[in-house]
Design a protein around this motif. Structure first.
Motif, PDB file in Angstrom:
ATOM      1  N   VAL A 160      24.703 -22.453  21.280  1.00 45.05           N
ATOM      2  CA  VAL A 160      23.337 -22.520  20.770  1.00 45.05           C
ATOM      3  C   VAL A 160      22.742 -21.110  20.645  1.00 45.05           C
ATOM      4  O   VAL A 160      22.101 -20.780  19.636  1.00 45.05           O
ATOM      5  N   THR A 161      22.981 -20.277  21.663  1.00 46.39           N
ATOM      6  CA  THR A 161      22.450 -18.908  21.603  1.00 46.39           C
ATOM      7  C   THR A 161      23.018 -18.159  20.403  1.00 46.39           C
ATOM      8  O   THR A 161      22.287 -17.504  19.653  1.00 46.39           O
ATOM      9  N   GLU A 162      24.302 -18.272  20.237  1.00 44.19           N
ATOM     10  CA  GLU A 162      24.959 -17.616  19.099  1.00 44.19           C
ATOM     11  C   GLU A 162      24.360 -18.073  17.769  1.00 44.19           C
ATOM     12  O   GLU A 162      24.073 -17.259  16.898  1.00 44.19           O
ATOM     13  N   ALA A 163      24.170 -19.395  17.654  1.00 41.35           N
ATOM     14  CA  ALA A 163      23.643 -19.941  16.398  1.00 41.35           C
ATOM     15  C   ALA A 163      22.250 -19.398  16.130  1.00 41.35           C
ATOM     16  O   ALA A 163      21.919 -19.038  15.003  1.00 41.35           O
ATOM     17  N   ARG A 164      21.435 -19.314  17.190  1.00 41.28           N
ATOM     18  CA  ARG A 164      20.078 -18.776  17.045  1.00 41.28           C
ATOM     19  C   ARG A 164      20.101 -17.332  16.591  1.00 41.28           C
ATOM     20  O   ARG A 164      19.269 -16.911  15.792  1.00 41.28           O
ATOM     21  N   GLU A 165      21.046 -16.576  17.140  1.00 42.39           N
ATOM     22  CA  GLU A 165      21.116 -15.171  16.743  1.00 42.39           C
ATOM     23  C   GLU A 165      21.483 -15.037  15.271  1.00 42.39           C
ATOM     24  O   GLU A 165      21.018 -14.133  14.585  1.00 42.39           O
ATOM     25  N   ARG A 166      22.312 -15.954  14.795  1.00 40.55           N
ATOM     26  CA  ARG A 166      22.710 -15.921  13.385  1.00 40.55           C
ATOM     27  C   ARG A 166      21.557 -16.291  12.469  1.00 40.55           C
ATOM     28  O   ARG A 166      21.404 -15.756  11.387  1.00 40.55           O
ATOM     29  N   ASP A 167      20.763 -17.292  12.889  1.00 40.42           N
ATOM     30  CA  ASP A 167      19.719 -17.804  12.005  1.00 40.42           C
ATOM     31  C   ASP A 167      18.532 -18.260  12.845  1.00 40.42           C
ATOM     32  O   ASP A 167      18.577 -19.310  13.472  1.00 40.42           O
ATOM     33  N   ASP A 168      17.463 -17.445  12.853  1.00 47.29           N
ATOM     34  CA  ASP A 168      16.357 -17.824  13.734  1.00 47.29           C
ATOM     35  C   ASP A 168      15.316 -18.692  13.035  1.00 47.29           C
ATOM     36  O   ASP A 168      14.289 -19.028  13.602  1.00 47.29           O
ATOM     37  N   SER A 169      15.611 -19.088  11.792  1.00 51.29           N
ATOM     38  CA  SER A 169      14.642 -19.949  11.116  1.00 51.29           C
ATOM     39  C   SER A 169      14.855 -21.421  11.496  1.00 51.29           C
ATOM     40  O   SER A 169      13.996 -22.259  11.257  1.00 51.29           O
ATOM     41  N   LEU A 170      16.007 -21.741  12.083  1.00 44.37           N
ATOM     42  CA  LEU A 170      16.284 -23.140  12.435  1.00 44.37           C
ATOM     43  C   LEU A 170      16.241 -23.332  13.947  1.00 44.37           C
ATOM     44  O   LEU A 170      16.404 -22.389  14.713  1.00 44.37           O
TER      45      LEU A 170
END
Ligand code: ARG
Ligand code: GLU
Length: 721
Positions: A160-170
């Motif tokens: 989840v952290t990784e995904a947030r770093e990739r795209d903080d709009s979602l």
């Protein structure tokens, strides 16, 4: 007509029969599986990639997780369609006896009149990926359940952290599907400013109310329109008058052609919970313990609230949402009891479990994995039954905001005297003062007479508990003298507590909050005595519940894994139990035969609305509507029968949470909105019975016809008609 040879006709017949059976209607598929479903052969006429294609445009982008159900974008300006009963909470919150938007409905004349739907958000799936492999990478066979959970939680956090770093709009989260046997990483876009555009009158949106709920033939206009608003930069900001309508990339277009019997249909939505891969022990607990209890307690609560509201519109409005929710489950559960018996489900589950146990008993590796699962599940539900009486008493007493307030106050008094490091987290440092301030405000919203009645019932029932389980103050007051459910001394004490408890007055609370816990019990009266008595057992039963919960989690994961593997080995293609994540389901427009000699057609019409009109209670047809019927003013909305279609049946696989799901035709065009299932299908949550699996939708023509008749013509324009 072209002549065909007999054998060719036979071949055609065979194909027709085969395809009828090859495509069962069962299945709430995770959308990443739909490529495997052979949907073209089933009847879909658009590429699967137009239905679901995360990150790209597709129908899935228009589907919203909204309130307690589902909604969908239906215009370029963020117009949302959902059910009347899904938007109902927003309407109930703004209604008063003078501005009775519940009864009259609400129509925003212009965009600036669109009122905030308090507490509503809409979320759509923009990212979707199976991450089971990554999550399970470090899980090993010999791990204890706790080790397994810890390993999974670490992986979840990292992903989840990784995904947030990739795209903080979602907003990313991991959905544990099938009791933690598979995992999806889902990225949601969230819209926080939702407004009410058009809600039809109650007599349309809730026509037939509880009598017709879960039933067909049905004639309910269970729809409404909302709108999504965002900040100027497009972000999902909270309600603000500066916000502007959201422009979705994808929205659903209304079909030009009306659906006909046997047409292929599909829907996407957010079904809440199904229990199809649960054990016989679970189903028997449901059938014998939980469902009968829920039916009893819900019946009682509805009765008390309805009697209190008689002749008082303000009170009726206050209880409307609560009663509707309770009543919905009340009837659903009754259907479930009958359905479980009809399917003889406990026996058939046991039978399947026997076959399953036989399948692994000779394989040492499988045996070490699954041995004991069924026995332990049995023990868990037996243990739950033993604790049912006490835990139900406690939850009934805590249903009262007054008693639950007393428990919180008592806890505060205990915690405040403890050294800081021994207090529970929410009582440490400055938080302690925050708790104190909120306690000074008193119990949450409640209506005295109703609360008192329900509390009294619970207290009297508690007198039948065993000596160890008994709520001591009640037992002492009544001296064990209960005469057939009636305990005069207890009743006097409770009535007195409601009329003069210091908890119910600001000065009383201010004084109590300074006392020691013991002083408060001595001076605070019944609610605090009960709080003190229940606290220990409450904590105890809470700990027991948590322990049981985590053990159950482990067993259920193994059980689902085992049963699904068995069924897959027998050639079945399986979908996981619902968990409120995005699902796809398809089916056909089709009637059903609920009972011997009764055959139900799939479409209802305005004629049926008029037939049900009694002018009273649940069946009032608004005058505008009966005039339209009399004058045959059907606009463009009549079907080939010359009447306006109202509701219709399809055999999609749906459950609670699917309300508001768009019903689409083979070309992905909107033909209706799902809002209910037939009563015989409520037990399908445990096991899908295709004979009775029918979901009920409002026909798009009825929605348009009602909009036209009641002056919501802007909505029709916006839908592109
Ligand atoms: N039975 C439908 C669903 O489960 C509709 C509920 C709202 N309507 C009602 N009469 N309570 O949610
Ligand atoms: N009315 C239900 C809902 O709110 C759907 C009915 C059902 O299929 O359980 O989701």
């Amino acid at each position: 007509m072209v002549k065909r040879s007999v054998s060719a006709i036979f071949a055609l017949l065979f194909i027709a029969v085969a395809s009828h059976y090859a495509f069962t209607d069962e299945g709430q598929w995770t959308p990443d599986r739909i490529g495997q479903l052979n949907l073209r052969q089933a009847g879909l006429r658009i590429p699967v990639s137009q239905v679901f294609n995360p990150g790209e445009a597709g129908v899935h982008e228009a589907i919203l997780l909204l309130g307690g159900g589902t909604g969908e974008f239906v215009s370029a300006d963020g117009l949302i369609m959902t059910n009347h009963h899904v938007a109902f909470g927003a309407v109930a919150r703004i209604a008063t006896a003078e501005n009775d938007y519940i009864t009259d409905g609400y129509l925003a004349e212009t965009r600036t009149d669109e009122i905030q739907a308090h507490g509503y958000t809409a979320r759509m799936v923009q990212y979707y990926q199976d991450v089971t492999g990554r999550i399970m990478a470090d899980v090993e066979d010999g791990m204890t359940w706790e080790e397994r959970q810890r390993t999974i939680n670490t992986a979840v956090r990292n992903i989840v952290t990784e995904a947030r770093e990739r795209d903080d709009s979602l907003e990313f989260s991991i959905s544990a599907i099938s009791y933690g046997n598979t995992f999806k990483l889902i990225g949601f876009q969230t819209i926080r400013d939702i407004r009410i555009v058009y809600v039809p009158p109650f007599a349309v949106g809730n026509f037939g109310s509880e009598t017709d709920n879960w039933m067909f033939p049905r004639h309910t206009g269970d729809f409404s329109f909302l709108r999504a608003y965002v900040a100027l930069d497009g972000s999902g900001a909270a309600y603000n008058t500066e916000n502007v309508p959201y422009h979705p990339r994808t929205w659903l277009k209304v079909a030009r052609d009306a659906p006909a019997e046997d047409d292929f249909v599909f829907l996407l939505g957010f079904p809440g919970t199904t229990m199809r891969y649960r054990s016989s022990a679970y189903v028997s607990y449901e059938r014998e313990s939980r469902l009968p209890y829920e039916i009893m307690i819900r019946g009682e609560r509805i009765g008390v609230m309805e009697r209190a509201g008689e002749g008082d519109r303000e009170l009726q409005i206050r209880f409307a949402e609560t009663i509707k929710g309770i009543a919905n489950g009340y009837k659903n559960y009754q259907g479930k009891v009958i359905g479980i018996d009809r399917m003889d489900l406990i026996s058939s589950k046991r039978h399947e479990e026997q076959i399953w146990a036989d399948s692994w008993s000779i394989d040492p590796r499988l045996k070490s994995r699954y041995d004991g699962v069924l026995q332990e599940l049995g023990e868990i539900y037996r243990g739950m039954r033993e604790r049912d009486a006490l835990s139900r008493t406690i939850s009934e007493l805590l249903y009262s905001p007054v008693q639950s307030y007393a428990l919180n106050l008592y806890e505060y008094l205990l915690q405040k005297t403890l050294p800081e490091n021994r207090r529970a987290n929410r009582y440490r440092g400055e938080s302690l003062d925050r708790v104190r301030d909120s306690l000074l405000g008193g119990p949450g919203d409640y209506y005295g007479p109703v609360d008192e009645e329900l509390y009294l019932n619970a207290a009297v029932r508690s007198l039948t508990l065993t000596r160890e389980d008994a709520i001591a103050p009640f037992r002492i007051i009544s001296l064990g003298k209960e005469i057939q459910g009636y305990a005069p001394a207890l009743e006097r004490a409770i009535r007195e507590a409601y009329s003069s408890s210091p908890l119910l007055h600001p000065e009383g609370r201010a004084a109590l909050i300074e006392m020691s816990a013991q002083e408060a019990i001595d001076r605070g009266g019944l609610f605090l005595e009960v709080a003190a008595d229940m606290r220990e057992r409450y904590l105890e039963s809470d700990a027991a519940r948590q322990f049981t919960g985590s053990k159950l989690g482990r067993l259920q994961q193994l059980y689902a894994e085992g049963i699904m593997t068995l069924r897959e080995s027998q050639g079945e293609m399986l979908y996981p139990d619902a968990n409120r994540s995005l699902r796809f389901s398809y089916g056909y427009v089709r009637g059903y035969e609920p009972r011997d000699a009764v055959s139900i057609e799939p479409f209802t019409h305005l004629k049926g609305v008029m037939e049900k009109d009694t002018g009273k209670g649940e069946f009032i047809v608004p005058e505008i509507l009966s005039n339209a019927w009399r004058e045959r003013e059907f606009g463009r909305w009549a079907d080939s029968s010359g009447d306006v279609p109202v509701n219709f049946l399809t055999n999609c696989d749906t459950t609670g949470g699917n309300s508001g799901s768009p019903l689409m035709n083979a070309r992905g065009e909107l033909i209706g909105i799902n809002f209910d299932r037939v009563w015989e299908a409520t037990a399908n949550d445990y096991n899908f019975d295709p004979e009775f699996g029918r979901n009920i939708s409002v026909h798009m023509h009825y929605i348009l016809f009602i909009c036209e008749t009641f002056g919501a013509t802007d909505v029709i324009d916006e839908l592109g008609f």
